[in-house]
Structures are given as structure tokens and as C-alpha cells.
Scaffold this motif. Structure first.
Motif, PDB file in Angstrom:
ATOM      1  N   ARG A 178      40.847 -28.122 -31.811  1.00 53.08           N
ATOM      2  CA  ARG A 178      39.086 -28.245 -32.943  1.00 53.08           C
ATOM      3  C   ARG A 178      38.767 -29.817 -31.777  1.00 53.08           C
ATOM      4  N   GLY A 194      38.532 -29.972 -27.858  1.00 51.21           N
ATOM      5  CA  GLY A 194      37.484 -28.834 -27.751  1.00 51.21           C
ATOM      6  C   GLY A 194      36.276 -28.682 -27.612  1.00 51.21           C
ATOM      7  N   HIS A 195      36.332 -28.657 -29.313  1.00 55.49           N
ATOM      8  CA  HIS A 195      34.565 -28.667 -29.861  1.00 55.49           C
ATOM      9  C   HIS A 195      34.230 -29.696 -29.582  1.00 55.49           C
ATOM     10  N   ASP A 202      33.383 -30.068 -25.915  1.00 58.45           N
ATOM     11  CA  ASP A 202      31.323 -29.211 -26.181  1.00 58.45           C
ATOM     12  C   ASP A 202      31.143 -30.237 -26.251  1.00 58.45           C
ATOM     13  N   GLU A 217      40.848 -25.229 -28.155  1.00 56.02           N
ATOM     14  CA  GLU A 217      39.590 -25.095 -28.642  1.00 56.02           C
ATOM     15  C   GLU A 217      40.643 -23.923 -30.289  1.00 56.02           C
ATOM     16  N   ASP A 218      39.802 -24.135 -31.150  1.00 53.30           N
ATOM     17  CA  ASP A 218      40.375 -23.168 -32.189  1.00 53.30           C
ATOM     18  C   ASP A 218      39.704 -22.043 -32.191  1.00 53.30           C
ATOM     19  N   SER A 250      45.471 -20.796 -32.507  1.00 51.88           N
ATOM     20  CA  SER A 250      44.175 -21.161 -31.347  1.00 51.88           C
ATOM     21  C   SER A 250      44.914 -21.350 -30.141  1.00 51.88           C
TER      22      SER A 250
END
Length: 620
Positions: A513, A516-517, A521, A567-568, A579
Motif C-alpha cells: 500500500r 503503490g498508493h 499513485d 498494491e494492497d 497483495s
């Protein structure tokens, strides 16, 4: 040990055994096995092998008796156990990625560079993937679960190779007073605690095997409970000396420092002065003070100051566990808390923090009760909940904020912000994943009555998620250069005795998370800086020698992942899901996770702190 010349002593010990093996006539041509041993013993921060070779000089003549060349000089045809080719290497330092290959021999990184012509038993083409150091969980909870089901799928699938644990309570010391509260869980899992000391636990873990490298603090709450039980009183001078002795023993057996969890009984009962005395013992062994502070809510600034005071007066570094700002009325205060910590750093105090990238916290449902309710242990707590007059008193206290204890039920906005997550009683399983408000509505009762009776029916073993924090505060904390990452969760798999459908999504997703997030992102940090938070920063904080970086001679804890897809997957409603994006995980040179599946290897090691090397040389 001679503090002024650690390198000299390493080489002195190395050559004493070398001469015994070779004989004087063989000094010019050492065996390959000894050369590898020299490489392993010099693969330390004090040896910069990447820049030059190492020469050994005869004391009597001054002549060079053996020169170990830089390991970057790779001969064509060299054979390794593993070669990782064509990857984007992010070494953990924060430096930009570079292209290249990595070779593993045994449990170490043997070479980094362009390894054309080199041979290996296993070759992995990492084209399009990132090769990084294995991720370090700065606060896990796996010490007991590793003895029940040690597959560790939830952590390996995230790229985690090392866990530091022991939050206030710890795996040792154990006495009759600490074992009694554990009996319900021990009986459920048919687990026997056959150790009393940290060394005894480490030997049990080594015998059974662990996929993860494991290090631990000794808990101040643990030593308090071991001596005086779950009692809300100050220790006598004799009891305090016993507690200090237990801290000293744990530090000599490898604890990384002393920890506190000050919102939970019995840790909550300890006064600051008691904690300073215990921390002074850990300081003598080079330890750290780690703390789940006394408040993350109304009195958080005072709690930060208490942690800093303990660090200053005991003269040891401070690590603040899972930093957050709790309670809607305080959302937006993270810049103030960060400023308080940064001011201490600017003044010369060594203080850092770790965080998990979620707005919900997770702990026991019974932890929402005022600390005095637990005075005397779980049996006393359950008795108090049965008493009508006491229930009314508890209800009154839980309806507002308090300066002397953290009301996480109130900070979560009441029962609608408390999600039951992990139930033991089969008759209550239907409520797993429901909020306290939803349970109360289904039972046509008040929210607090529903909460109290749930605690009674599940004998205090229910877990819960508390929606305490704010996204903006979380992001502000995560971007600080001195915050690292943690899960605050134990290892588990998708089946077996430890499987919980409703746990916390951080158990399966915290590291992906974050990368990725938040990193990819939300562009919170460059990828290289994000990985630094998960590798070299925690390794430096815990003083994990030869880990946390991709460097020749360091242990081969390596995670290979796809930066575009990591990502999670888990959510608060359905948290226990693997994940995505992590492709390969090596622990001490052994491939333990490959493309969604475990290999079954248990190459993890017990990690011990600096006091273990000192042994009996330091006493409180």
C-alpha cells in the motif's frame, strides 16, 4: 572489546584461526574456503569493499602476506548460487536506481555489477522489475504466532524479510504471573511456553525454524507483570531492582532495547520515573527506547515529551511506535506533533518514529475500556463488567475525553467507528466484520451494553479496528525523512489455525500500500526514498549489521517486485487478501516466496542486539 579498534580485533581473531588452518608455509595461497570466510567477516560497514581491496600486513616485517581484492573484480566463469539479472537495482540508500546484476553465494550478496559469463544454479531474469533489500517491519507481533504456524505468507507476500517485535509486552521474561493471562490463547492453540528467558525463546524458535529474521525489544510492561502482576501500584524498591535485573538479562540475551505500551494495562500503571530507571539499564547495553506512547489523543504533546524525557534522562535513542493523531477533534494536528519531534532532533536528540499507512488502528475490543477496569487482570475486568453499578460508571467515563487515559472508543466516534475484527467464540462469529453500532442495533441494545457483553461472551479475546486517524495527518507523517514503516500485526496465512477473515488490512498489505498508493499513485516520495524508509532506515535505527542495503558482503535479504503493479488488495471489509506485485523474496540467500507461492524454506535468523556481545561485562 577494544572500542577504539574494532576492525583490528576482527582481523586479529580472523588471522589467529587462519594461521592455525594454513600453517606458515601456506600464507601466500589461502584456500577458497578461507577467502570466503574473510569476505564474510569483512562484509561490514567499517570495510568499504566497493572502493578498494584489503591488505593484510605482517606485524614483524611489514610485508603484504595476503591481499583480498575488491569483490567487484568478477572473473568470467565464476559460479554462484543465484544470479538476479537485468533488474533495476535500488540499493536502499536512497540513491537513484541503477541497472545491473546481483549474485548470491550462501547467505550473502557476493557480487553486484555486470556479471556476463558468471554461472549460477538459479538465474532469475528481473527485467522490468525492481531489486531492493528485503523490507523491514519495524513493529510486528509474530513472536508467538511463529510457533503456531510459521508459514508467514502475509509478510513474505509483501516482501518483508525482517521483523522487530515486542511492544510493551514481550516474549520474555515469563513467570507464573505473565503466563496466567495467556492461558486461554495457549489452550486454544495447544501451545506450551517452555522458556522463561529471551535466550530460551530464541533457542525454541531456532529449533522450529522461522521464515523471517526476528529481533525483539524487552517490554517494560512484561517485566512489571513478571514481578508484580497486573496490579495498579508502584513497585517497591526491591521489586524495581528485580525488574531492572530482568531488563539486564534480556539485553544480554539479545534484546534491542526496552519498549512500552502505555495505554494498555499493566504498562499504563507505570510512572515516568519507573520507566527511566528501566531505560537506564537498556542504555548501558546500547539499547533503544521504543514506545506506544501514553496518548495519541488529547494529551499527545505531553506523551511525546514523556518519551523524549525518558530518552534524555536514560541517555538512549527514542523510537515512537505507529505515530498517529487520534480523534476527530484533533485531526490536523500532525504538523504540530511532527514539529515537536523535529525540534528535539534539531536540538540533538536521537528520535525517530514508525507508521502504518492506514487511518484505522487495531487492538483488543477490551482495550476501549478505562485502564482501571483491568486492574488485577482479565478475570477482574470481566467481574466488573457483570456489576450493574460498575457498568454505569464505565459508561459515564467512556462518554467523554480524558486527560489521564486514551478513550479510543470516544476518539473513534463511538460504536459506529469500532469494527469487530477477530472473534474467538463460535457463537459470535456472525458479528465478525460488524461495527459495535450494527451489533447493538441487531440486539436492540445500547452500544456500550452491546460492547460490554461482547467482551464478556468472548472472554476479552475479541479484536477490533478503531477508525481514529485522518488521511491528511497520515500523509504528513509518512513523508517525514525519519519515519519508517510497520505493520503492528503478526504473520498469518490464508488458512490454518491463525487465519482470520476479519483482521486488519495492514497484516497483508501495509508495504505494498505504501509503495503503490502513496509512492507511485500519490507521488508522496520518489521510489528510492520510499524504499529507504523500508530498508536502510530501519536497519540503521535498530543497528542491524549487514542488512538493509544491497551491498557486497551483506546478507542476501532481497525483494523483487513490479513497481507498476504493486498494491494492497485487502479492504477493511475483506482484509485478508494477498497483495499484488511482489515476485520473489530471498531471506539469507534462500528463495522463500516466488510468484504468489511459498517455497517452504525457513531461512530466517534470530537477530540479537548489541548487549548480546557484551555478555556479563555490563550490569545495572
Amino acid at each position: 572489546m577494544d572500542k577504539k579498534h574494532p576492525v583490528r580485533l576482527v582481523l586479529r581473531g580472523l588471522f589467529a584461526s587462519a594461521i592455525a588452518c594454513w600453517g606458515n608455509a601456506a600464507l601466500a595461497q589461502p584456500s577458497a574456503a578461507l577467502e570466503q570466510r574473510i569476505r564474510m567477516n569483512t562484509g561490514r560497514p567499517e570495510f568499504d569493499q566497493s572502493r578498494s581491496g584489503i591488505k593484510f600486513i605482517a606485524a614483524d616485517s611489514g610485508s603484504v602476506i595476503y591481499e583480498l581484492n575488491s569483490p567487484q573484480k568478477i572473473a568470467s566463469g565464476d559460479e554462484y548460487d543465484v544470479i538476479l539479472k537485468n533488474g533495476s537495482i535500488i540499493d536502499g540508500s536512497g540513491n537513484p536506481w541503477v541497472s545491473g546484476d546481483i549474485a548470491i553465494r550462501g547467505d550473502r550478496i557476493a557480487a553486484i555489477g555486470k556479471l556476463d559469463g558468471a554461472q549460477a544454479k538459479l538465474v532469475i531474469d528481473a527485467k522490468g522489475l525492481v531489486i531492493s533489500p528485503g523490507f523491514i517491519d519495524m513493529l510486528g507481533q509474530s513472536e508467538l504466532s511463529l510457533l503456531i504456524d510459521n508459514r508467514s505468507l502475509s509478510k513474505l507476500a509483501q516482501g518483508i524479510t525482517t521483523e522487530i517485535t515486542g511492544e510493551g509486552g514481550s516474549i520474555a521474561p515469563q513467570t507464573d504471573l505473565t503466563l496466567a493471562p495467556l492461558q486461554p490463547a495457549l489452550s486454544e492453540y495447544k501451545l506450551k511456553i517452555d522458556w522463561t528467558t529471551l535466550d530460551g525463546y530464541f533457542k525454541r524458535l531456532e529449533k522450529q525454524g522461522t521464515p523471517l529474521n526476528i529481533g525483539t525489544y524487552v517490554g517494560a510492561g512484561q517485566v512489571r507483570e513478571a514481578v508484580i502482576g497486573d496490579m495498579d501500584r508502584e513497585p517497591t524498591p526491591v521489586e524495581l531492582e528485580k525488574m531492572k535485573g530482568l531488563v539486564a538479562q534480556a539485553m544480554e540475551e539479545g534484546a534491542f532495547g526496552i519498549s512500552t505500551a502505555l495505554i494498555y494495562p499493566p504498562g499504563h500503571y507505570a510512572k515516568t520515573e519507573e520507566l527511566i530507571e528501566l531505560a537506564k539499564v537498556a542504555s548501558k547495553y546500547g539499547g533503544i527506547y521504543g514506545s506506544h506512547m501514553r496518548s495519541e489523543g488529547q494529551t499527545e504533546p505531553q506523551a511525546v515529551e514523556e518519551a523524549l524525557r525518558i530518552g534524555r534522562e536514560a541517555k538512549l535513542p527514542v523510537e515512537i511506535f505507529h505515530l498517529k493523531v487520534s480523534g476527530k477533534t484533533r485531526w490536523g494536528n500532525m504538523p504540530k506533533i511532527v514539529g515537536q519531534i523535529q525540534a528535539a532532533r534539531d536540538a540533538g536528540q536521537d528520535v525517530t518514529a514508525d507508521m502504518y499507512p492506514y487511518v484505522a488502528g487495531g487492538t483488543a475490543l477490551a482495550s476501549s475500556l478505562p485502564p482501571w477496569v483491568a486492574n488485577g487482570g482479565m478475570e477482574k475486568l470481566l467481574q466488573r463488567l457483570h456489576d450493574p453499578a460498575t457498568r454505569e460508571k464505565i459508561k459515564d467515563e467512556m462518554g467523554s475525553d480524558h486527560p489521564n487515559w486514551e478513550n479510543i472508543y470516544f476518539d473513534s466516534g463511538g460504536g459506529s467507528g469500532v469494527l469487530v475484527s477477530g472473534v474467538v467464540n463460535p457463537e459470535l462469529k456472525k458479528f465478525d466484520g460488524k461495527t459495535v453500532a450494527q451489533i447493538a442495533e441487531a440486539q436492540n441494545r445500547s452500544q456500550l451494553d452491546a460492547l460490554f457483553d461482547f467482551v464478556i461472551a468472548d472472554k476479552g479475546q475479541t479484536g477490533a479496528l478503531y477508525f481514529l486517524a485522518n488521511e491528511n495527518d497520515l500523509v504528513y507523517g509518512l513523508k517525514q525523512p525519519w519515519t519508517s514503516l510497520c505493520l503492528d500485526a503478526g504473520e498469518m496465512s490464508l488458512d490454518g489455525p491463525l487465519y482470520e477473515r476479519h483482521s486488519h488490512p495492514r497484516a497483508f498489505g501495509a508495504m505494498p500500500r505504501f509503495l503503490g498508493h502513496y509512492v507511485r499513485d500519490q507521488h508522496l516520495l520518489p521510489l528510492e526514498q520510499g524504499i529507504r524508509k523500508m530498508t536502510s532506515l530501519p536497519a540503521q535505527r535498530e543497528r542491524l549489521l549487514e542488512r538493509g542495503l544491497l551491498k557486497e558482503g551483506f546478507f542476501a535479504d532481497i525483494t523483487i517486485f513490479d513497481a507498476a503493479t504493486i498494491e494492497d488488495v485487502g479492504t477493511y471489509a475483506e482484509p485478508s487478501q494477498l497483495s499484488k506485485g511482489v515476485k520473489y523474496v530471498f531471506v539469507n540467500g534462500q528463495l522463500e516466496f516466488e510468484d504468489g507461492k511459498l517455497t517452504g524454506r525457513t531461512a530466517g535468523r534470530v537477530l540479537r542486539g548489541p548487549g548480546w556481545q557484551q555478555g556479563d561485562s555490563v550490569h545495572p
